[in-house]
Design a protein around this motif. Structure first.
Motif, mmCIF file in Angstrom:
data_model
loop_
_atom_site.group_PDB
_atom_site.id
_atom_site.type_symbol
_atom_site.label_atom_id
_atom_site.label_comp_id
_atom_site.label_asym_id
_atom_site.label_seq_id
_atom_site.Cartn_x
_atom_site.Cartn_y
_atom_site.Cartn_z
ATOM 1 N N VAL A 143 0.833 -1.206 0.000
ATOM 2 C CA VAL A 143 0.000 0.000 0.000
ATOM 3 C C VAL A 143 0.866 1.254 0.000
ATOM 4 O O VAL A 143 0.558 2.239 -0.681
ATOM 5 N N GLY A 144 1.970 1.219 0.732
ATOM 6 C CA GLY A 144 2.849 2.384 0.795
ATOM 7 C C GLY A 144 3.421 2.795 -0.547
ATOM 8 O O GLY A 144 3.790 3.962 -0.732
ATOM 9 N N ASP A 145 3.506 1.874 -1.498
ATOM 10 C CA ASP A 145 3.987 2.228 -2.839
ATOM 11 C C ASP A 145 2.966 3.115 -3.551
ATOM 12 O O ASP A 145 3.341 4.048 -4.279
ATOM 13 N N ILE A 146 1.674 2.825 -3.360
ATOM 14 C CA ILE A 146 0.622 3.691 -3.898
ATOM 15 C C ILE A 146 0.686 5.052 -3.219
ATOM 16 O O ILE A 146 0.704 6.106 -3.868
ATOM 17 N N SER A 147 0.730 5.014 -1.888
ATOM 18 C CA SER A 147 0.701 6.237 -1.089
ATOM 19 C C SER A 147 1.875 7.152 -1.415
ATOM 20 O O SER A 147 1.714 8.368 -1.611
ATOM 21 N N ASN A 148 3.056 6.573 -1.475
ATOM 22 C CA ASN A 148 4.254 7.366 -1.718
ATOM 23 C C ASN A 148 4.255 7.986 -3.108
ATOM 24 O O ASN A 148 4.688 9.135 -3.284
ATOM 25 N N VAL A 180 -5.966 3.090 2.482
ATOM 26 C CA VAL A 180 -5.015 3.476 1.425
ATOM 27 C C VAL A 180 -4.738 4.971 1.546
ATOM 28 O O VAL A 180 -5.407 5.801 0.918
ATOM 29 N N PRO A 181 -3.766 5.362 2.376
ATOM 30 C CA PRO A 181 -3.436 6.784 2.519
ATOM 31 C C PRO A 181 -2.848 7.354 1.226
ATOM 32 O O PRO A 181 -2.380 6.613 0.349
ATOM 33 N N SER A 188 6.086 0.082 2.520
ATOM 34 C CA SER A 188 5.422 -0.049 3.811
ATOM 35 C C SER A 188 3.957 -0.438 3.616
ATOM 36 O O SER A 188 3.415 -0.364 2.516
ATOM 37 N N GLY A 189 3.314 -0.850 4.688
ATOM 38 C CA GLY A 189 1.883 -1.132 4.637
ATOM 39 C C GLY A 189 1.564 -2.537 4.168
ATOM 40 O O GLY A 189 2.443 -3.384 3.968
#
Length: 272
Positions: A143-148, A180-181, A188-189
């Protein structure tokens, strides 16, 4: 707990998501200076019910409306009102549909007439960040790859990325895991897995990232009263890659523009 979906369930979510897409397309054809968001809400509810769906937001968590309509500095969760829309406004229209026991949840921010150039750019770049995030929806990513990806792109322009509000999983419930931030660290996530269905929705402010809630208990606004943009798509991971379940094609048809931004992200041909 993350609930992966099989192909049949993904198709049912797609049907709900596409009815939301068609509803946004209908709204695109009638939204203009002078119309109120309460009028849009009534028309949208009739359209959804006439097409075999049920408004997904109305009654959920006590929500009184079919649409959530957020104008200018309103970020999300704006309740429809009798205030006429004015030339130069931007209006985020967020809509949900429940059909065949599955939800669709989808949003578009509309430009009304002569919008300031810096606000037009905010909308353009927020929508671009949505697709940048979608491209990270691959098995093995997190998820952190989307967020970042969303955060890195939007903050490069000096925009404020809202922290308190996030995208989410989608299925038999409107809000499922994972959250999903629109900000975070790569790697991460939660792990992204085959069959995952999520709603990705950048909420990006022209100024500060800081927000507050109005006394109505719903409407979220920017603390500095500068404009905010909001775009949302529903996405499934199919064969390890992102597949759009919603579309802006009906909006674009209504307002007369062409776009190839969804090229390669949809498996299903649309009947426009």
């Amino acid at each position: 707990m993350i609930i992966p979906k099989n192909r049949e369930e993904i198709e049912l979510i797609r049907q709900s998501a596409l009815l939301v897409s068609k509803t946004l397309g209908m709204v695109a054809g009638i939204i203009k200076p002078g119309i109120t968001t309460l009028e849009l809400d009534k028309i949208a509810e009739e359209f959804i019910r006439d097409n075999g769906g049920v408004p997904g937001f109305k009654g959920l968590y006590g929500c009184p409306s079919t649409l959530l309509t957020s104008v200018n500095e309103q970020v999300v969760h704006g309740l429809p009102t009798n205030r006429p829309i004015e030339d130069g406004d931007i209006v985020s229209v967020d809509c949900g549909v429940l059909m065949n026991d599955f939800y669709g949840d989808h949003a578009y921010t509309f430009e009304i007439g002569n919008v300031k150039p810096e606000t037009k750019l905010l909308l353009q770049r927020t929508k671009e960040s949505l697709y940048i995030g979608i491209k990270e929806c691959k098995t093995g990513n997190r998820v952190g790859d989307i967020s970042n990806a969303i955060q890195k792109y939007t903050e490069s322009f000096g925009y404020g990325v809202v922290r308190e509000l996030v995208g989410h999983g989608l299925g038999r419930k409107l809000h499922e895991e994972p959250e999903v931030p629109n900000y975070g660290k790569k790697g991460s996530g939660k792990l992204l897995v085959e069959g995952m269905t999520i709603a990705i929705e950048p909420m990006i402010n022209l100024g500060t990232k800081n927000i507050q809630q109005l006394k109505d208990g719903w409407t979220i606004v920017t603390r500095d009263k500068k404009p905010s943009a909001h775009f949302e798509h529903n996405v499934a991971i199919v064969d390890g890659k992102p597949e759009l379940l919603s579309t802006f094609a009906y909006v674009y048809q209504a307002i007369g523009i062409e776009s190839n931004e969804e090229e390669g992200l949809r498996q299903q041909a649309l009947v426009l």
